[in-house]
Design an enzyme around this catalytic site. Structure first.
Site, mmCIF file in Angstrom:
data_model
loop_
_atom_site.group_PDB
_atom_site.id
_atom_site.type_symbol
_atom_site.label_atom_id
_atom_site.label_comp_id
_atom_site.label_asym_id
_atom_site.label_seq_id
_atom_site.Cartn_x
_atom_site.Cartn_y
_atom_site.Cartn_z
ATOM 1 N N HIS A 107 2.092 18.655 1.437
ATOM 2 C CA HIS A 107 3.126 17.633 1.231
ATOM 3 C C HIS A 107 4.310 17.856 2.185
ATOM 4 O O HIS A 107 4.878 16.906 2.725
ATOM 5 C CB HIS A 107 3.669 17.688 -0.196
ATOM 6 C CG HIS A 107 2.661 17.420 -1.276
ATOM 7 N ND1 HIS A 107 2.232 18.400 -2.142
ATOM 8 C CD2 HIS A 107 2.021 16.280 -1.646
ATOM 9 C CE1 HIS A 107 1.374 17.870 -3.010
ATOM 10 N NE2 HIS A 107 1.216 16.593 -2.723
ATOM 11 N N ASP A 165 -6.666 12.571 1.339
ATOM 12 C CA ASP A 165 -7.110 11.449 0.506
ATOM 13 C C ASP A 165 -7.511 10.327 1.464
ATOM 14 O O ASP A 165 -6.818 9.319 1.608
ATOM 15 C CB ASP A 165 -5.996 11.022 -0.442
ATOM 16 C CG ASP A 165 -5.610 12.149 -1.389
ATOM 17 O OD1 ASP A 165 -6.185 12.233 -2.471
ATOM 18 O OD2 ASP A 165 -4.743 12.963 -1.008
HETATM 19 P P1 AMP Z 1 -0.535 13.723 -4.111
HETATM 20 O O1 AMP Z 1 0.749 14.339 -4.536
HETATM 21 O O2 AMP Z 1 -1.722 14.596 -4.323
HETATM 22 O O3 AMP Z 1 -0.704 12.306 -4.579
HETATM 23 O O4 AMP Z 1 -0.444 13.601 -2.532
HETATM 24 C C1 AMP Z 1 0.647 12.986 -1.914
HETATM 25 C C2 AMP Z 1 0.359 12.836 -0.442
HETATM 26 O O5 AMP Z 1 0.143 14.124 0.124
HETATM 27 C C3 AMP Z 1 -0.906 12.020 -0.169
HETATM 28 O O6 AMP Z 1 -0.677 11.194 0.974
HETATM 29 C C4 AMP Z 1 -1.913 13.093 0.115
HETATM 30 O O7 AMP Z 1 -2.979 12.663 0.939
HETATM 31 C C5 AMP Z 1 -1.075 14.121 0.813
HETATM 32 N N1 AMP Z 1 -1.702 15.442 0.740
HETATM 33 C C6 AMP Z 1 -2.064 16.122 -0.374
HETATM 34 N N2 AMP Z 1 -2.662 17.285 -0.038
HETATM 35 C C7 AMP Z 1 -2.689 17.312 1.325
HETATM 36 C C8 AMP Z 1 -3.194 18.247 2.280
HETATM 37 N N3 AMP Z 1 -3.788 19.375 1.925
HETATM 38 N N4 AMP Z 1 -3.044 17.947 3.588
HETATM 39 C C9 AMP Z 1 -2.453 16.791 3.979
HETATM 40 N N5 AMP Z 1 -1.950 15.878 3.123
HETATM 41 C C10 AMP Z 1 -2.074 16.134 1.815
#
Ligand code: AMP
Length: 291
Positions: free
Chosen positions: A41, A154
């Site tokens: 993030h 994602d």
């Molecule tokens: P989330 O909090 O899991 O909904 O993720 C929020 C954003 O962070 C989304 O755009 C995810 O794709 C991105 N994200 C989560 N984990 C990763 C990662 N390991 N690498 C890159 N982006 C990530």
């Protein structure tokens, strides 16, 4: 400096309007998250920082994207920790609304997503992308013209958001950011916190399978069955259950025939114990992960 904590859509809109009104260098960038932030993030937040004069990260565990048997209530929440991490990443504001702020009484409109949302996660998590698209559309409507940074972790979500933004003429530039991995290769995820040490070690089978397929592809292998098979060979022994291991068109997620050309995405979703993990590799585009 500590970011401003914004609690309501009206506060967020006012802050973004004020930033844009304060001069041409005050472009706005948005990083939507569900909190429990990790380095993945924060890498998105730093990308946003490079692109805009005013950076806002949202922290909102969006109820409409969780199914009845999903982990909405036990999803990790740590707003204070998140704000501290976002301060270090240099964001200007954190938007942390309540569910009632985003879905006030009477709220009854949803974004209907199209073909790119149908397979893979769409099959295994019915309604998930409708919830994602709806909350992202709300965020875009509140923030206004901006760049919005999404992770390729994602991958299907990124394509769904791109399609929605294009189809609804939303004034947002969608930026896709590479997957951030742990030193041993595991894709960072808030859900990794659910894994026991033994499950955490097993979960490495996912990235090892993707890496094996990536090496095969780099060596000239183009058989879909062979490439998917390389991932399965590594995932089957470690997964409690597998939702999918599939090579698909990297732009549309359409099913492929026997032969895999670039760009093609290899996508995996499986459970390790009770924790559902996803990962992917875009063949011919992403570097082969070290695992
Ligand atoms: P989330 O909090 O899991 O909904 O993720 C929020 C954003 O962070 C989304 O755009 C995810 O794709 C991105 N994200 C989560 N984990 C990763 C990662 N390991 N690498 C890159 N982006 C990530």
């Amino acid at each position: 400096m500590s970011p401003r904590l914004l609690r309501t859509p009206a506060e967020l809109r006012a802050a973004c309007d004020a930033a844009r009104a304060s001069g041409s260098s005050r472009t706005v960038a948005l990083v939507p998250t569900m909190g429990a932030l990790h380095e993945g993030h924060l890498s998105l937040a730093r990308e946003a920082r490079r692109r805009a004069g005013f950076v806002v990260a949202s922290v909102f565990v969006n109820p409409t994207q969780f199914g009845p048997s999903d982990d909405f209530t036990r999803y990790p929440r740590d707003l204070d920790g998140d704000v501290n991490k976002l301060a270090a990443a240099g964001v200007d504001a954190v938007f942390a609304p309540s569910p009632g702020d985003m879905y006030p009484p009477g709220d009854d409109t949803r974004v209907r997503v199209g073909a790119v949302a149908a397979p893979l996660e769409g099959t295994h998590r019915p309604g998930h992308f409708e919830g994602v698209a709806t909350v992202v559309a709300k965020l875009f409507a509140i923030v206004g013209p901006c760049a919005a940074v999404f992770g390729r972790k994602d991958y299907q979500q990124l394509l769904v958001v791109r399609a929605m933004t294009r189809d609804l003429f939303l004034p947002v530039e969608i930026v896709g950011h590479p997957i951030v991995r742990e030193p041993d290769g595991l894709a960072m995820s808030s859900r990794n916190a659910y894994l026991s040490p033994e499950e955490r070690a097993r979960a490495l089978g996912i990235v090892r399978g993707l890496a094996a397929a990536g090496r095969l592809f780099a060596g000239g292998e183009r058989s879909r069955v062979a490439l998917e098979g390389a991932v399965r060979a590594s995932v089957e022994p470690i997964a409690t259950s597998i939702d999918y291991v599939e090579a698909r068109d990297g732009d549309t997620l359409a099913a492929l025939g026997d032969s895999v050309g670039a760009p093609a995405a290899l996508l995996v979703a499986c459970r390790v114990g009770t924790t559902r993990l996803i990962d992917n590799l875009v063949l011919g585009e992403d570097p082969v992960p070290v695992a």
